[in-house]
Design a protein around this motif. Sequence first.
Motif, PDB file in Angstrom:
ATOM      1  N   ASP A 108     -15.064 -25.856   9.032  1.00  0.00           N
ATOM      2  CA  ASP A 108     -16.201 -25.317  10.155  1.00  0.00           C
ATOM      3  C   ASP A 108     -17.481 -24.903   9.250  1.00  0.00           C
ATOM      4  O   ASP A 108     -18.493 -25.204   9.862  1.00  0.00           O
ATOM      5  CB  ASP A 108     -15.389 -23.957  10.875  1.00  0.00           C
TER       6      ASP A 108
ATOM      7  N   ARG B  73     -22.637 -26.108  14.737  1.00  0.00           N
ATOM      8  CA  ARG B  73     -22.065 -26.952  14.184  1.00  0.00           C
ATOM      9  C   ARG B  73     -22.319 -28.483  14.716  1.00  0.00           C
ATOM     10  O   ARG B  73     -21.130 -29.478  14.072  1.00  0.00           O
ATOM     11  CB  ARG B  73     -20.501 -26.783  14.357  1.00  0.00           C
TER      12      ARG B  73
ATOM     13  N   ALA C  46     -15.737 -18.874  11.372  1.00  0.00           N
ATOM     14  CA  ALA C  46     -14.815 -19.945  11.512  1.00  0.00           C
ATOM     15  C   ALA C  46     -13.968 -19.735  12.932  1.00  0.00           C
ATOM     16  O   ALA C  46     -13.842 -18.562  13.121  1.00  0.00           O
ATOM     17  CB  ALA C  46     -14.090 -20.101  10.342  1.00  0.00           C
ATOM     18  N   GLU C  47     -13.735 -20.858  13.567  1.00  0.00           N
ATOM     19  CA  GLU C  47     -12.864 -20.720  14.750  1.00  0.00           C
ATOM     20  C   GLU C  47     -11.521 -21.731  14.769  1.00  0.00           C
ATOM     21  O   GLU C  47     -10.926 -21.578  15.593  1.00  0.00           O
ATOM     22  CB  GLU C  47     -13.884 -21.026  15.846  1.00  0.00           C
ATOM     23  N   SER C  48     -11.646 -22.304  13.786  1.00  0.00           N
ATOM     24  CA  SER C  48     -10.471 -23.511  13.762  1.00  0.00           C
ATOM     25  C   SER C  48      -9.257 -23.037  12.873  1.00  0.00           C
ATOM     26  O   SER C  48      -9.462 -22.169  11.937  1.00  0.00           O
ATOM     27  CB  SER C  48     -10.875 -24.712  13.483  1.00  0.00           C
ATOM     28  N   SER C  49      -8.542 -24.008  12.502  1.00  0.00           N
ATOM     29  CA  SER C  49      -7.428 -23.686  11.663  1.00  0.00           C
ATOM     30  C   SER C  49      -7.904 -24.253  10.252  1.00  0.00           C
ATOM     31  O   SER C  49      -6.738 -23.994   9.269  1.00  0.00           O
ATOM     32  CB  SER C  49      -6.044 -24.431  12.060  1.00  0.00           C
ATOM     33  N   ASP C  50      -9.102 -24.872  10.161  1.00  0.00           N
ATOM     34  CA  ASP C  50      -9.434 -25.042   8.930  1.00  0.00           C
ATOM     35  C   ASP C  50     -11.039 -24.427   8.640  1.00  0.00           C
ATOM     36  O   ASP C  50     -11.970 -25.070   8.919  1.00  0.00           O
ATOM     37  CB  ASP C  50      -9.706 -26.738   8.891  1.00  0.00           C
TER      38      ASP C  50
END
Length: 289
Positions: A83, A53, A75-79
């Motif tokens: 990602d 990324r 994906a690792e985030s809240s969005d």
Amino acid sequence: MKIAVTTPRGNVGRHLTRMLVQADVRPILLTRHPENIPAAVAEHVDLVAMDSREPSQVVSATAGVDAVYWVDPPAESSDPLADYRRATESVVAAVEANRIGRVVFQSSVGAEKRHGAGEIDGLAETEVALDDCGADVTHLRCGYFFTNLLFETESLKAGLLRTVLPLDAPMSWVAPRDIAEVAALALLSGEWSGRRIQAVHGPEDLTWAQVAKILTEELGREVRVERIADERMREQYLRMGMPPAMADAVLGMSTGLRDGFVPEQDRSMVTTTPTPLRSWIREELVPLF
């Protein structure tokens, strides 16, 4: 020929790495944690530390590369879609800066929808961006990974699987090793160019009811499958600690392919791979019980 492989310790990447080495290729493994690559593998590959990324890191890591096997990291985030967008920006930057001539991209059945399939929408964005960046590209539209059952080990021990999909609706199930074989052939072949869609459907379409029956027979314990409401599944994801946007994206991968979805490619000799679910269960799942 210099071939780079992302997520080399993933379900597909670990098999692809071995296949390339056996084909007398010394692949470049792009990974955030090169120290985790086993020593037996490391002696046959070149290791480069890189975050998929971070465009500048990807451009640097792929300098001089002729072809790349690209996997958008989970994906690792809240969005989650943001990602995926960052990973897309990275691979496009690398292809354009380093004039990488060939990309094999690990996509998914459902990416052809472009919108409305949850996390798969991120893969669709990568497909579109790669189509526009000038490289020869093959998009592997993969079916449902057998290895997703590994996330259900505790449920299987309790004898119950839950899904939001109709229990009698067939869908493609595939072994990651077979995806790796298709990827290796695409990377090593000089017989294609331009944009290609290559579905990887596994040996047969299976319903969830059939999967439960196979699991029951191979695990030696009864496994039932239950269809539950979308909101109940979402609540389950939230209890697991997923942020709301992530829960929606994961749920959307099922609900988006549920009602009237027809894959772009029909099953054929080209899309059908050999490993049956029964064999995979015996090799990968049974030892966990």
